[in-house]
Design a protein around this motif. Structure first.
Motif, short mmCIF file in Angstrom:
data_model
loop_
_atom_site.label_atom_id
_atom_site.label_comp_id
_atom_site.label_asym_id
_atom_site.label_seq_id
_atom_site.Cartn_x
_atom_site.Cartn_y
_atom_site.Cartn_z
N GLY A 51 0.83 -1.20 0.00
CA GLY A 51 0.00 0.00 0.00
C GLY A 51 0.86 1.25 0.00
O GLY A 51 1.83 1.37 -0.75
N THR A 52 0.55 2.18 0.89
CA THR A 52 1.28 3.44 0.98
C THR A 52 2.59 3.31 1.75
O THR A 52 3.27 4.29 1.98
CB THR A 52 0.42 4.53 1.63
OG1 THR A 52 0.07 4.10 2.95
CG2 THR A 52 -0.84 4.80 0.82
N GLY A 53 2.92 2.09 2.16
CA GLY A 53 4.21 1.85 2.81
C GLY A 53 4.23 2.11 4.30
O GLY A 53 5.30 2.33 4.88
N ARG A 54 3.09 2.03 4.96
CA ARG A 54 3.03 2.32 6.40
C ARG A 54 3.95 1.42 7.21
O ARG A 54 4.52 1.84 8.20
CB ARG A 54 1.60 2.20 6.92
CG ARG A 54 0.69 3.25 6.33
CD ARG A 54 -0.74 3.08 6.75
NE ARG A 54 -1.26 1.81 6.26
CZ ARG A 54 -2.33 1.21 6.76
NH1 ARG A 54 -2.97 1.73 7.78
NH2 ARG A 54 -2.76 0.08 6.25
N ALA A 55 4.14 0.18 6.79
CA ALA A 55 4.99 -0.75 7.55
C ALA A 55 6.46 -0.67 7.15
O ALA A 55 7.32 -1.19 7.86
CB ALA A 55 4.49 -2.18 7.39
N LEU A 56 6.77 -0.03 6.03
CA LEU A 56 8.15 -0.05 5.53
C LEU A 56 9.16 0.53 6.52
O LEU A 56 10.19 -0.11 6.77
CB LEU A 56 8.23 0.67 4.18
CG LEU A 56 7.51 -0.01 3.02
CD1 LEU A 56 7.57 0.86 1.76
CD2 LEU A 56 8.07 -1.40 2.75
N PRO A 57 8.92 1.71 7.13
CA PRO A 57 9.91 2.22 8.09
C PRO A 57 10.06 1.32 9.32
O PRO A 57 11.15 1.18 9.87
CB PRO A 57 9.37 3.59 8.49
CG PRO A 57 8.36 3.96 7.47
CD PRO A 57 7.85 2.67 6.90
#
Length: 194
Positions: A51-57
């Motif tokens: 998705g919008t990368g909420r878990a990436l960081p």
């Protein structure tokens, strides 16, 4: 909820810009789920359906400087937003045809993904193909699985993430179920690549 690729892409494309604001309370829930996965230092982690990368960081912090995190999503608009995360490495990809060689990933996170797939077994087989033996799969929802299934018109008892349905599905696609937490406020199922 749409399930064919074009409909899923269109559904998420029109919601991409407001996604993070709509689910602003989710990051601490993701952080808690990632912490429950145990040590990830040095891992190659995939966020499938990022998705919008909420878990990436959060994954980036968990794998540390020696690890790698790659986010993949079917929707270009979501990937464009995920690419703005600091240090993000992302690509547009179909989860049933991942652009990776066999046995390369240590961890796959799939948050809210399985319910969008018309044939979850196809994706689970592909996840197994790109995961090294002993690597893990984490299926996650930052809310109640039962409530989400009902909201989307699925019978919670036959939902692909219901434990009696998921266990044999995992076993048939190259995974050994490790844990299954299905509560009123979150869902986390973990499996290991056989």
């Amino acid at each position: 909820m749409p399930q064919d690729r074009a409909a899923v892409r269109a559904f998420f494309a029109e919601r991409a810009a407001g996604w993070d604001a709509k689910f602003a309370a989710d990051p601490p829930r993701y952080a808690a789920a990632i912490a429950r996965l145990g040590p990830l230092d040095g891992a190659f982690a995939l966020d499938i359906g990022c998705g919008t990368g909420r878990a990436l960081p959060l994954l980036r912090a968990a794998v540390g400087p020696g690890g790698t995190v790659l986010g993949m999503d079917l929707t270009p608009e979501m990937v464009a937003l995920a690419a703005t995360r600091p240090g993000a490495l992302v690509t547009v990809a179909d989860c049933t045809r991942l652009p990776l060689p066999e046995a390369t990933a240590d961890l796959l996170l799939a948050a809210g993904l399985l319910g969008h797939l018309p044939e979850p077994a196809t994706a689970l087989r592909e996840f197994a193909r790109v995961t090294r033996p002993g690597g893990r799969l984490a299926l996650y929802l930052p809310l109640s699985r039962t409530a989400l299934a009902a909201r989307h018109g699925r019978d919670p008892a036959t939902d692909p993430q219901a434990e009696p349905v998921l266990r044999p599905l995992l076993a048939a696609t190259g995974w050994r179920p490790v844990s299954h937490h299905d509560t009123d406020d979150h869902y986390l199922a973990v499996a290991e690549r056989t």
